[in-house]
Design an enzyme around this catalytic site. Structure first.
Site, mmCIF file in Angstrom:
data_model
loop_
_atom_site.group_PDB
_atom_site.id
_atom_site.type_symbol
_atom_site.label_atom_id
_atom_site.label_comp_id
_atom_site.label_asym_id
_atom_site.label_seq_id
_atom_site.Cartn_x
_atom_site.Cartn_y
_atom_site.Cartn_z
ATOM 1 N N ASN A 117 -85.371 30.877 26.983
ATOM 2 C CA ASN A 117 -85.703 31.279 28.257
ATOM 3 C C ASN A 117 -86.894 30.978 28.824
ATOM 4 O O ASN A 117 -86.888 31.096 30.198
ATOM 5 C CB ASN A 117 -85.174 33.046 28.209
ATOM 6 C CG ASN A 117 -85.841 33.755 29.386
ATOM 7 O OD1 ASN A 117 -85.348 33.705 30.372
ATOM 8 N ND2 ASN A 117 -87.157 34.119 29.462
ATOM 9 N N TYR A 129 -89.071 20.935 38.536
ATOM 10 C CA TYR A 129 -88.211 22.014 37.894
ATOM 11 C C TYR A 129 -86.584 21.594 37.802
ATOM 12 O O TYR A 129 -86.029 21.898 36.622
ATOM 13 C CB TYR A 129 -88.321 23.078 38.925
ATOM 14 C CG TYR A 129 -87.628 24.582 38.516
ATOM 15 C CD1 TYR A 129 -88.242 25.043 37.568
ATOM 16 C CD2 TYR A 129 -86.385 24.797 39.221
ATOM 17 C CE1 TYR A 129 -87.749 26.401 36.893
ATOM 18 C CE2 TYR A 129 -86.012 26.186 38.783
ATOM 19 C CZ TYR A 129 -86.390 26.904 37.493
ATOM 20 O OH TYR A 129 -85.830 27.993 37.252
HETATM 21 P P1 NAP Z 1 -91.008 35.288 34.640
HETATM 22 O O1 NAP Z 1 -90.679 36.619 35.179
HETATM 23 O O2 NAP Z 1 -92.144 34.438 35.334
HETATM 24 O O3 NAP Z 1 -91.296 35.336 33.309
HETATM 25 C C1 NAP Z 1 -91.373 34.087 32.537
HETATM 26 C C2 NAP Z 1 -91.515 34.283 31.148
HETATM 27 O O4 NAP Z 1 -91.706 32.973 30.393
HETATM 28 C C3 NAP Z 1 -92.875 35.150 30.538
HETATM 29 O O5 NAP Z 1 -92.354 35.835 29.551
HETATM 30 C C4 NAP Z 1 -93.672 34.107 30.198
HETATM 31 O O6 NAP Z 1 -94.584 34.804 29.152
HETATM 32 C C5 NAP Z 1 -92.895 33.122 29.627
HETATM 33 N N1 NAP Z 1 -93.548 31.898 29.370
HETATM 34 C C6 NAP Z 1 -94.113 31.042 30.265
HETATM 35 N N2 NAP Z 1 -94.740 29.974 29.762
HETATM 36 C C7 NAP Z 1 -94.610 30.108 28.291
HETATM 37 C C8 NAP Z 1 -94.964 29.378 27.381
HETATM 38 N N3 NAP Z 1 -95.694 28.430 27.317
HETATM 39 N N4 NAP Z 1 -94.602 29.800 26.057
HETATM 40 C C9 NAP Z 1 -93.867 30.952 25.896
HETATM 41 N N5 NAP Z 1 -93.502 31.635 27.215
HETATM 42 C C10 NAP Z 1 -93.740 31.362 28.106
HETATM 43 O O7 NAP Z 1 -89.526 34.226 34.840
HETATM 44 P P2 NAP Z 1 -87.904 34.729 35.135
HETATM 45 O O8 NAP Z 1 -87.948 34.793 36.475
HETATM 46 O O9 NAP Z 1 -87.733 35.876 34.202
HETATM 47 O O10 NAP Z 1 -87.300 33.492 34.458
HETATM 48 C C11 NAP Z 1 -87.051 33.306 33.132
HETATM 49 C C12 NAP Z 1 -86.128 31.976 32.882
HETATM 50 O O11 NAP Z 1 -85.106 31.944 34.024
HETATM 51 C C13 NAP Z 1 -87.165 30.860 33.250
HETATM 52 O O12 NAP Z 1 -86.590 29.707 32.430
HETATM 53 C C14 NAP Z 1 -86.355 30.394 34.810
HETATM 54 O O13 NAP Z 1 -86.809 28.984 34.909
HETATM 55 C C15 NAP Z 1 -85.087 31.005 34.652
HETATM 56 N N6 NAP Z 1 -84.587 31.203 35.762
HETATM 57 C C16 NAP Z 1 -84.997 32.195 36.765
HETATM 58 C C17 NAP Z 1 -84.312 32.444 37.948
HETATM 59 C C18 NAP Z 1 -84.881 33.480 38.777
HETATM 60 O O14 NAP Z 1 -84.306 33.614 39.984
HETATM 61 N N7 NAP Z 1 -85.840 34.414 38.467
HETATM 62 C C19 NAP Z 1 -83.304 31.570 38.427
HETATM 63 C C20 NAP Z 1 -83.060 30.537 37.683
HETATM 64 C C21 NAP Z 1 -83.572 30.307 36.424
HETATM 65 P P3 NAP Z 1 -95.822 35.494 29.528
HETATM 66 O O15 NAP Z 1 -95.708 36.685 30.221
HETATM 67 O O16 NAP Z 1 -96.663 35.765 28.076
HETATM 68 O O17 NAP Z 1 -96.751 34.443 30.321
#
Ligand code: NAP
Length: 250
Positions: A88, A158
């Site tokens: 994720n 992305y």
């Molecule tokens: P988020 O709130 O920004 O959280 C990102 C998470 O990824 C955090 O737990 C962060 O850890 C972790 N992370 C970042 N870099 C990392 C690394 N190098 N190693 C390990 N962990 C790392 O993002 P989110 O919105 O929950 O998104 C989660 C996933 O869903 C992502 O892959 C994103 O592309 C995908 N997604 C999101 C959406 C949306 O609308 N939100 C839509 C489509 C897809 P730290 O807290 O320690 O930094």
């Protein structure tokens, strides 16, 4: 009997934290990966434990293969295997193509795509080694994005990382199917988290117009699908890309 275990990368916040909590409610011992936010990951662990679930911290940077390999070796030694891996962790580094910086390109590829590949390589090894009676609980789930399916101006890199996950996933689904390890991709639409909080009200309004159901998703919407893909209820699903996007892409 020892609980089945599940590793969720990027479980300190947003979608990953919600997936971790849901899998803990499903009865898994959850390994909560984070990169820099140990304090937030600890809060998620506490929430899971307060609800009677079981979780532990598993911090590492998914883009660093040495850290990934070291942690997965530790998981193998401690638990003898791994049942569920949810890739994720992800970042957005939006830029129009002509302004794209090399370091941003490298960072997005390293975390979103290579990170998932490093974890899957190490995780699949553990899954193959584990002598579990039923293969149905061995499941790898990638969190991609609707942007992989539609493309988006300003998000070319992305989109490349997220559609890369789809080709990768379908290929390893074929490699691992005979060993009863299932591999699937989830493509969320607009989900309310820190990642989308940075958008302006005008940008959010424009996105809302593209969502037939007329509202933004929540992390639960993604977590419920992941819970299904992790469970034996989806035992005949592999190599699939499943959208959870309010109809944004059909
Ligand atoms: P988020 O709130 O920004 O959280 C990102 C998470 O990824 C955090 O737990 C962060 O850890 C972790 N992370 C970042 N870099 C990392 C690394 N190098 N190693 C390990 N962990 C790392 O993002 P989110 O919105 O929950 O998104 C989660 C996933 O869903 C992502 O892959 C994103 O592309 C995908 N997604 C999101 C959406 C949306 O609308 N939100 C839509 C489509 C897809 P730290 O807290 O320690 O930094």
């Amino acid at each position: 009997m020892q609980k089945l275990n599940a590793l969720v990368t990027g479980a300190s916040r947003g979608i990953g934290a919600c997936i971790a909590k849901t899998l803990a409610q499903d009865g898994y011992h959850v390994l909560l990966n984070y990169c820099s936010n140990e304090a937030k990951a600890k809060l998620i662990q506490q929430e899971i434990q307060n609800e009677g679930g079981s979780a532990e911290l598993c911090g590492f940077d998914v883009s660093e293969p040495s850290q990934v390999n070291e942690k997965f070796e530790w998981i193998g030694k401690t638990y003898g295997g791994l049942s569920v891996l949810v890739n994720n962790a992800g970042i957005t580094l939006d830029s129009l193509l002509l302004r794209l910086k090399d370091e941003d390109l490298d960072k997005a590829l390293s975390i979103n795509l290579k990170g998932a590949i490093y974890c899957t390589r190490a995780g699949a090894k553990l899954m193959l080694k584990a002598k579990q009676a039923s293969g149905t609980e061995r499941s790898i789930i990638h969190i991609s994005s609707v942007i992989a399916e539609t493309g988006n101006a300003g998000q070319a890199v992305y989109a490349a990382t997220k559609s890369g996950l789809i080709g990768f996933s379908k290929s390893i689904a074929r490699e691992l199917a005979s060993r009863q390890i299932r591999v699937n991709v989830v493509t969320p639409g607009y989900i309310q988290t820190d990642m989308t909080e940075v958008l302006t009200d005008t940008q959010k309004e424009a996105i809302l117009h593209q969502i037939p159901l007329g509202f933004f998703g929540t992390p639960d919407d993604v977590a419920n699908l992941v819970s299904f893909l992790a469970s034996p209820k989806s035992k005949y699903l592999t190599g699939q890309v499943i959208s959870v996007n309010g109809g944004m892409y059909m």
